[in-house]
Design a protein around this motif. Structure first.
Motif, short mmCIF file in Angstrom:
data_model
loop_
_atom_site.label_atom_id
_atom_site.label_comp_id
_atom_site.label_asym_id
_atom_site.label_seq_id
_atom_site.Cartn_x
_atom_site.Cartn_y
_atom_site.Cartn_z
N LEU A 123 0.83 -1.21 0.00
CA LEU A 123 0.00 0.00 0.00
C LEU A 123 0.86 1.26 0.00
O LEU A 123 0.44 2.29 -0.54
CB LEU A 123 -0.96 -0.01 1.19
N GLU A 124 2.06 1.19 0.58
CA GLU A 124 2.98 2.32 0.47
C GLU A 124 3.41 2.49 -0.99
O GLU A 124 3.41 3.61 -1.52
CB GLU A 124 4.22 2.12 1.34
N TYR B 247 0.41 4.11 -2.91
CA TYR B 247 0.09 5.53 -2.72
C TYR B 247 1.22 6.43 -3.21
O TYR B 247 0.96 7.53 -3.72
CB TYR B 247 -0.32 5.85 -1.28
N LEU C 26 0.70 6.66 -6.91
CA LEU C 26 -0.43 7.54 -7.22
C LEU C 26 -0.06 9.00 -7.02
O LEU C 26 -0.47 9.87 -7.81
CB LEU C 26 -1.64 7.16 -6.34
N LEU C 27 0.72 9.29 -5.98
CA LEU C 27 1.14 10.67 -5.73
C LEU C 27 2.02 11.21 -6.86
O LEU C 27 2.03 12.42 -7.13
CB LEU C 27 1.91 10.77 -4.40
#
Length: 282
Positions: A146-147, A150, A153-154
């Motif tokens: 999940l890190e 994200y 995505l950032l």
């Protein structure tokens, strides 16, 4: 098989990028292992549970299993982000665009990394990377899924705004893979007079130190210049003596490390108790 690749271009691109990535990672591994052998490092660490667990992360990320898992998310987002395709760097000469893009991405990575240590929910997931107490070059891949998601995505919007096509940004990715693989190794390099420009193994080892006087800094990914500019530079003449996070001990299993951030967020971090020489994980 060839017909399938022709009819499905994204599969062809996935296969080619995976092969290129594995090629670069294999080259990095050969260089690091050769340097560690020359340094007379104890190679038995690669047979430990710590290293083998990190090797599972290597397979997950470097063999594109992660890319296949998250591909639907990025396929869904791509057509909805056309408004951000500004292509700011397309007018620059290729070399200049490459350098500007590399510096900007590394600058953003520095601040994302710094925030991961300052913001509780971000730290919960990033802490998985710091559960390793015996760093090897495999450890650069110990990242909670999940890190990884994200952060990816950032970085989408900046990537669209800069607008560099894949042939131009691919070398940046390859150089970052090489840098992060090398800096997680057990080499004692400091880079001497270049220590305030480039991240060395000794410099990054301090970031993984279990000593609070040492670990609160050195957030740079490739360039240490950001730490020098923003006051987070921790001098390192040698690697940290102890690595990990004091009081945070997580079993060397993929399941425990996947669950670990959610336990932190729920206020139930794993704790370890020593009783008559036995370890009990709660």
């Amino acid at each position: 098989m060839l017909d399938l690749l022709v009819r499905h271009k994204f599969i062809e691109e996935l296969v080619m990028s995976t092969l290129m990535g594995l090629g670069v990672y294999s080259f990095c591994a050969i260089v690091v292992i050769a340097a560690e052998l020359r340094q007379r490092s104890d190679m038995s660490i690669y047979a430990t549970r710590n290293a083998l667990n990190d090797l599972a992360y290597v397979v997950f990320y470097q063999c594109s299993i992660y890319n296949i898992v998250v591909m639907p998310i990025f396929v869904f987002l791509a057509p909805r982000l056309h408004f951000a395709r500004a292509g700011w760097l397309l007018r620059l000469p290729p070399v200049a665009a490459f350098l500007v893009c590399w510096l900007l991405f590394d600058f953003l990575n520095y601040w994302i990394h710094r925030l991961q240590h300052a913001v509780g929910p971000l730290w919960a997931f990033h802490s998985v990377h710091h559960t390793q107490t015996r760093l090897t070059f495999f450890t650069s891949n110990r990242i909670h899924v999940l890190e990884q998601l994200y952060v990816g995505l950032l970085m989408i919007i900046p990537a669209y705004l800069l607008g560099l096509p894949q042939p131009r940004w691919l070398p940046i990715v390859m150089l970052q893979i090489f840098s992060e693989t090398m800096q997680h190794s057990r080499l004692t390099w400091t880079f001497g007079s270049l220590r305030r420009l480039l991240v060395s193994p000794a410099f990054h080892s301090m970031h993984h130190s279990a000593d609070p006087r040492e670990y609160n800094g050195n957030y740079g990914r490739v360039f240490s210049v950001w730490d020098a500019l923003f006051g987070t530079f921790v001098h390192a003449d040698q690697p940290a003596r102890r690595q990990g996070v004091e009081g945070m001990v997580v079993p060397e299993t993929l399941t425990a490390q996947f669950i670990h951030p959610f336990r932190i967020l729920a206020g139930r971090p794993m704790s370890v108790h020593l009783d008559a020489g036995e370890v009990h994980v709660a």
